[in-house]
Design a protein around this motif. Structure first.
Motif, PDB file in Angstrom:
ATOM      1  N   LYS A  91     -17.102 -42.503-108.526  1.00  0.00           N
ATOM      2  CA  LYS A  91     -17.829 -42.704-107.273  1.00  0.00           C
ATOM      3  C   LYS A  91     -19.324 -42.817-107.529  1.00  0.00           C
ATOM      4  N   LEU A  92     -19.971 -43.659-106.754  1.00  0.00           N
ATOM      5  CA  LEU A  92     -21.427 -43.697-106.770  1.00  0.00           C
ATOM      6  C   LEU A  92     -21.937 -42.451-106.061  1.00  0.00           C
ATOM      7  N   GLY A  93     -22.701 -41.642-106.772  1.00  0.00           N
ATOM      8  CA  GLY A  93     -23.205 -40.410-106.212  1.00  0.00           C
ATOM      9  C   GLY A  93     -22.469 -39.178-106.683  1.00  0.00           C
ATOM     10  N   GLY A  94     -21.411 -39.342-107.462  1.00  0.00           N
ATOM     11  CA  GLY A  94     -20.683 -38.199-107.962  1.00  0.00           C
ATOM     12  C   GLY A  94     -19.354 -38.001-107.248  1.00  0.00           C
ATOM     13  N   PRO A  95     -18.484 -37.168-107.801  1.00  0.00           N
ATOM     14  CA  PRO A  95     -17.126 -37.023-107.271  1.00  0.00           C
ATOM     15  C   PRO A  95     -17.058 -36.479-105.854  1.00  0.00           C
ATOM     16  N   ASP A  96     -18.060 -35.722-105.414  1.00  0.00           N
ATOM     17  CA  ASP A  96     -18.039 -35.120-104.085  1.00  0.00           C
ATOM     18  C   ASP A  96     -18.829 -35.915-103.048  1.00  0.00           C
ATOM     19  N   ALA A  97     -19.372 -37.051-103.436  1.00  0.00           N
ATOM     20  CA  ALA A  97     -20.194 -37.844-102.512  1.00  0.00           C
ATOM     21  C   ALA A  97     -19.325 -38.479-101.428  1.00  0.00           C
TER      22      ALA A  97
END
Length: 538
Positions: free
Chosen positions: A102-108
């Motif tokens: 994901k763009l922004g990291g897995p929790d974004a």
């Protein structure tokens, strides 16, 4: 950014903040946040260019008139190879394990709804061009097809005997969609991914140089990085100025066609000044209050005009043009992508190479803008949407506008054909609409659509240029953004007066050339960044 997009530590990020802060400063109560080297060099070149074109108009016209054909003939292979690399790279990302990242990291999570997101990326990507060439380009490539096919029109404008409508339209639409399909959006996707990964996943500044950290290391904060960001800012300004020139030319032609106003340089300058003023107000409102709202209005206007033509025009012919266009695009894509041994130089140099340079010049602008609004999307979703949705929308748009014009022409309405034979592309939309009911209303809607596209390109572009020239700061003082918005309009005015659209196109090609090479290198950087990201997540 919200806390759910907090960047992770990476082997590529060491002490970038020190390098950034050393070149940032503020000036008293004006609170100016700029990257001194990039801002100063870019501003100097812009002021010099505007002054040169306004003071030495004939010299500028001659210079840019020579520059464009030289670049398109000598370096056509650079643009062709680069664009093909972008397409292959994006297709690889879709099917690779990296697609889950994901763009922004897995929790974004996404900041905008999918509808708003698509509206913003499409309005920024190619709005004015679709309106400007939506009628004329399908006619051009249908009557004068590429790849060595014979022309389907005689010198007097009549169709040749035995004219095969379906075959000609399939070839013409394929040649058109080649310029508006997956190739330009692959270029945008590469820059968007480079910025999204290194800025939102790795915590680096929102500026083009960040995407080259795997290649340059700490040198990215020095002179090489300054050059990359300056090239990106100039390419953005050149691409925007070209589009603003198209918009002003078409709006002036529409006002002349409907109200009889003389479509001269004075009217075009007035249009650019008025629209730039509105864009400056939109910039003042910011991304959500200005750009987002205008992009949504833009999409509604475009949809209304599109549906009007589909249901009031030659509906059956439009549908068949859409289907033939998709079939031809898929069939002819490999041969149109080939740059070796091309004899159709008018098409390859006059259209394809110019388009590739234009899209590449736009890529830092569109790429950065889309990266900012795409946090929370997986790479697979991001690339699939970037390649497929705009291609389908462009096909539908060209089928509606170009297909209806072709139906009119085949039915005996030759005025629309004359906009091609006399080469007045800015008039083709309004001449086509003249034969439909409510012509004045639909033509006025067309002018408004051009102007709103004009505004959204200018305001979102000024945000991007300001971000680049501030070293990646996304919330800069309003005066800085207004400065770049104003100079975008001045560049368009200066180049229109110093050679017209040809000068604007030449500048876009000149800045797109070095950035094409940088974008190819960016593909390697993205791959390195994704490998690091996958390691962190495993």
């Amino acid at each position: 950014m919200s806390s759910n997009t907090k960047p992770q530590q990476s082997e590529y990020v060491t002490d970038y903040l020190a390098g950034q802060d050393n070149t940032q400063f503020k000036i008293g109560p004006f609170h100016i946040d700029i990257h001194l080297s990039v801002f100063s060099f870019t501003a100097f070149l812009v002021v010099f260019l505007v002054s040169f074109c306004l003071i030495f108009q004939e010299t500028a016209s001659s210079l840019f008139g020579t520059l464009r054909p030289w670049l398109t003939t000598q370096f056509d292979w650079v643009f062709a190879i680069s664009m093909n690399i972008f397409v292959v790279f994006c297709l690889f990302l879709i099917v690779s394990p990296y697609g889950k990242i994901k763009l922004g990291g897995p929790d974004a999570t996404p900041t905008y709804s999918r509808v708003s997101w698509i509206a913003m990326l499409f309005a920024a990507g190619m709005g004015i061009g679709l309106v400007f060439y939506g009628v004329l380009e399908p006619m051009q490539h249908t009557l004068f097809p590429p790849l060595g096919d014979s022309a389907t029109v005689n010198s007097d404008g009549s169709l040749v005997a035995g004219f095969d409508r379906d075959s000609a339209i399939q070839t013409g639409m394929a040649a058109t969609l080649f310029h508006w399909g997956i190739h330009p959006w692959a270029a945008y996707a590469v820059v968007s991914l480079g910025l999204g990964i290194f800025c939102y996943n790795k915590g680096m500044p929102m500026t083009i140089r960040s995407a080259f950290y795997p290649i340059l290391g700490e040198r990215v904060w020095g002179f090489p990085g300054h050059c990359i960001d300056t090239f990106a800012a100039l390419a953005t300004l050149a691409g925007l100025a070209t589009s603003l020139g198209y918009g002003a030319t078409q709006a002036a032609a529409g006002l002349n066609y409907i109200f009889g106003l003389e479509a001269d340089n004075t009217l075009m300058v007035i249009i650019i000044l008025v629209v730039t003023g509105i864009a400056m107000f939109s910039v003042y409102r910011g991304l959500d209050g200005g750009v987002k709202r205008l992009s949504e209005i833009n999409m509604l206007l475009a949809l209304a005009l599109f549906l009007f033509i589909v249901f009031v025009g030659a509906t059956t012919d439009i549908l068949s043009t859409f289907l033939f266009g998709l079939k031809g695009y898929v069939t002819d894509l490999p041969v149109l992508s080939n740059w070796v041994g091309r004899d159709d130089t008018d098409y390859f140099h006059g259209w394809t190479t110019l388009y590739w340079a234009w899209w590449i010049a736009w890529s830092p602008f569109v790429g950065m803008f889309i990266a900012r609004v795409s946090v929370g999307r997986s790479i697979r979703e991001f690339v699939l949407c970037m390649l497929l949705i705009p291609t389908l929308v462009s096909t539908a748009w060209m089928a509606a506008f170009g297909g209806n014009a072709l139906s009119q022409m085949i039915g005996g309405y030759m005025d629309v054909q004359q906009t091609l034979l006399n080469w007045t592309p800015e008039l083709s939309l309004f001449v086509m609409l003249k034969e439909l009911p409510f012509a004045t209303l639909s033509s006025a809607m067309g002018i408004i659509l051009v102007l709103v596209f004009f505004i959204t390109s200018s305001d979102s572009g000024s945000l991007v240029v300001d971000t680049i020239c501030s070293g990646g700061i996304q919330e800069t003082p309003t005066m800085q953004r207004l400065f770049w918005c104003m100079f975008e309009g001045l560049i368009a005015i200066a180049l229109l007066l110093g050679g017209g659209l040809g000068s604007l196109q030449a500048l876009a090609i000149a800045t797109g050339f070095p950035f094409a090479i940088l974008c190819v290198l960016m593909c390697y950087s993205i791959l390195r960044g994704l490998q690091d990201e996958k390691r962190l997540l495993s």
